[in-house]
Design a protein around this motif. Structure first.
Motif, PDB file in Angstrom:
ATOM      1  N   LYS A 212      19.712  44.552   4.295  1.00  0.00           N
ATOM      2  CA  LYS A 212      19.001  43.277   4.443  1.00  0.00           C
ATOM      3  C   LYS A 212      18.279  42.886   3.162  1.00  0.00           C
ATOM      4  N   PHE A 324      14.746  26.327  12.262  1.00  0.00           N
ATOM      5  CA  PHE A 324      15.172  27.641  11.779  1.00  0.00           C
ATOM      6  C   PHE A 324      14.508  28.720  12.632  1.00  0.00           C
ATOM      7  N   GLU A 325      15.319  29.462  13.383  1.00  0.00           N
ATOM      8  CA  GLU A 325      14.813  30.591  14.160  1.00  0.00           C
ATOM      9  C   GLU A 325      15.366  31.869  13.536  1.00  0.00           C
ATOM     10  N   PRO A 326      14.530  32.572  12.757  1.00  0.00           N
ATOM     11  CA  PRO A 326      15.015  33.765  12.061  1.00  0.00           C
ATOM     12  C   PRO A 326      15.547  34.816  13.037  1.00  0.00           C
ATOM     13  N   LYS A 327      16.651  35.402  12.658  1.00  0.00           N
ATOM     14  CA  LYS A 327      17.267  36.474  13.441  1.00  0.00           C
ATOM     15  C   LYS A 327      17.402  37.710  12.555  1.00  0.00           C
ATOM     16  N   GLU A 329      19.872  39.385  11.847  1.00  0.00           N
ATOM     17  CA  GLU A 329      21.082  39.358  11.025  1.00  0.00           C
ATOM     18  C   GLU A 329      20.999  38.380   9.860  1.00  0.00           C
ATOM     19  N   ASN A 330      19.994  37.508   9.848  1.00  0.00           N
ATOM     20  CA  ASN A 330      19.829  36.573   8.733  1.00  0.00           C
ATOM     21  C   ASN A 330      19.489  37.330   7.455  1.00  0.00           C
ATOM     22  N   THR A 331      20.176  37.008   6.375  1.00  0.00           N
ATOM     23  CA  THR A 331      19.831  37.602   5.090  1.00  0.00           C
ATOM     24  C   THR A 331      18.676  36.824   4.472  1.00  0.00           C
ATOM     25  N   GLU A 334      19.784  33.663   2.569  1.00  0.00           N
ATOM     26  CA  GLU A 334      19.926  32.423   3.334  1.00  0.00           C
ATOM     27  C   GLU A 334      18.572  31.751   3.532  1.00  0.00           C
ATOM     28  N   ALA A 335      17.584  32.547   3.902  1.00  0.00           N
ATOM     29  CA  ALA A 335      16.247  32.001   4.140  1.00  0.00           C
ATOM     30  C   ALA A 335      15.642  31.452   2.859  1.00  0.00           C
ATOM     31  N   LEU A 338      17.033  27.984   2.028  1.00  0.00           N
ATOM     32  CA  LEU A 338      16.542  26.952   2.930  1.00  0.00           C
ATOM     33  C   LEU A 338      15.078  26.624   2.672  1.00  0.00           C
ATOM     34  N   HIS A 355       7.647  33.674   5.653  1.00  0.00           N
ATOM     35  CA  HIS A 355       8.533  32.875   4.805  1.00  0.00           C
ATOM     36  C   HIS A 355       7.760  31.920   3.894  1.00  0.00           C
TER      37      HIS A 355
END
Length: 465
Positions: A212, A324-327, A329-331, A334-335, A338, A355
């Motif tokens: 991650k 945006f709902e962080p998960k 699996e989100n890298t 990507e965040a 955005l 964030h």
């Protein structure tokens, strides 16, 4: 123009066990009154000027310099290579000021030098939440030894090592940064080493965590990570530092650094790690300010119940709204893309608000603060956001905006005076105020906040893109 409101509210987005919260409460009292105490931090600047910090030692390590004829002279030279500074509230630091060999099987670092039949030993749990006994009890101890000869080297590194744990609360996005990457940034920046000239030796270095944050870890070191739990061969280093320096919750204090450094420098470090310039250049001109709405769903608590209506209102006002709902699996790549390209970020207090570190200075950050967590919200996000140069707005919900009105009588101290009247506030923090509480925004009142944010965002957008 609406007046900006700054107040305060818990860093952990997940349910906080009673024991952890109770210990956290003791920390909060001490933190607010003692965090800036010179007696607590007066050694830091001098300690961190050397590649092999710290030089401040335990009382047990202090002794007069022996004469050249002292038969113990050679042993004391080896013993003096090991130093530990246990004077800080948040963390301990230990080091071996010279060559050493790591035996990963026993999690032991041996000082390399003149041998002696006498053994000198120190232990450390390298995680910066020293005040939480229960948490620290689950962090693996690492041992430092001088005296008897250590094992032979299988791999020789012509550089220094930094040792820390990714255990504790690691895995929660807030704690990944508050207990991990921000202290690591402070520690490495405080060592007189060139960029990347350090080997990271990490306990609890789990594969999913390394994956991650691979880009961010790579910004700290060019070398492969040594996983203290899985490694089987010995490693030698020029010196080693164990533990991470923490200046408090999500903050970097310039006066405690060898060179002035702030949380804004960490923001730029993140940008560099993910390939972004300090100022973003957009290939597609924007006509509407971008607002990122951090969303929560399910049974996690602190959900905006009228999120759809709030989003529609913001869009009608002129925002381009991205939900945006962080998960897991989100890298972070990507965040970063955005958040860094947005002009406004809105969210209810929780780990995802970390964030804010990716927002550009001058952006608008609105923290929605549920009842009962005012002070922690300020400590975890409000104060550091202002230190980073963001336009920070705090929307404190009223009692009628909390879903807790459906569970408690309106005169109950849980609703009317959480801090003063409810003796169980610290126990209820996780169970009630974080887990059970959702919010339904007063859209008429919240609209004023969005108007203010829109005007700020338009000026910011016209200035930097």
């Amino acid at each position: 123009m609406m007046k900006k409101r700054f107040s305060s509210g818990s860093c952990n987005a997940t349910l906080i066990p009673f024991t952890m919260v109770l210990s956290f409460s003791l920390f909060s009292v001490l933190y607010f009154f003692n965090a800036d105490s010179s007696s607590r931090f007066n050694h830091v600047s001098s300690v961190l000027n050397s590649p092999s910090f710290p030089r401040n030692q335990d009382q047990s390590l202090r002794s007069e310099k022996p004469t050249e004829r002292d038969p113990q002279h050679s042993f004391l030279q080896v013993e003096s290579q090991i130093s530990c500074d246990r004077s800080h509230y948040h963390y301990d630091l230990c080091s071996i000021n010279g060559p050493n060999v790591l035996d990963p099987i026993s999690s032991t670092f041996y000082a390399i030098g003149p041998t002696s039949p006498r053994k000198f030993k120190q232990k450390i749990r390298p995680y910066p939440r020293k005040w939480e006994n229960l948490t620290m009890s689950k962090i693996k101890e690492v041992t430092l030894i001088s005296g008897p000869k250590g094992p032979k080297c299988n791999v020789i590194h012509n550089t220094s090592a930094v040792v820390f744990s990714a255990g504790g609360y690691t895995g929660n996005f807030f704690h990944d940064f508050n207990d991990g990457f921000v202290p690591l940034f402070i520690t490495v920046r405080s060592m007189s080493l060139s960029n990347h000239d350090v080997v990271l030796v990490i306990e609890k270095s789990r594969d999913w965590w390394v994956s991650k944050y691979s880009d961010l870890l790579g910004a700290f070191s060019n070398y492969p990570i040594i996983n203290l739990d899985n490694e089987t061969i010995t490693h030698c280093f020029k010196s080693v530092s164990l533990g991470l320096v923490s200046h408090g919750f999500m903050t970097i204090k310039p006066r405690l650094m060898p060179k002035p450094t702030t949380i804004l420098d960490f923001h730029y470090f993140l940008n560099k790690a993910y390939g972004k310039a300090q100022q973003s250049d957009f290939t597609i001109p924007m006509t509407r300010p971008k607002l990122v709405l951090l969303s929560r769903s399910g049974g996690v608590g602190r959900v905006i119940l009228n999120q759809v209506e709030m989003k529609t209102m913001a869009e009608n006002m002129g925002f381009n709204v991205i939900v945006f709902e962080p998960k897991p699996e989100n890298t972070l790549f990507e965040a970063q893309r955005l958040i860094n390209e947005s002009h406004v970020m809105v969210g209810v207090h929780g780990a995802a608000l970390t964030h804010f570190l990716l927002l550009r200075p001058g952006s608008v950050f609105i923290q929605v603060v549920p009842i009962g967590i005012d002070g922690v919200a300020e400590m975890c996000f409000g104060k550091p956001a202002k230190e980073m140069g963001l336009t920070y707005l705090e929307y404190k919900i009223r009692v009628e905006e909390s879903s807790l009105v459906n569970r408690y009588n309106k005169s109950d101290p849980v609703l009317t005076n959480p801090m003063s009247s409810n003796k169980n506030w610290w126990a209820d923090l996780g169970k009630v105020y974080l887990k059970e509480q959702n919010v339904e925004l007063d859209l008429i009142r919240f609209k004023d906040y969005l108007k203010y944010a829109y005007n700020k965002a338009k000026r910011f957008m016209n200035k930097v893109g």
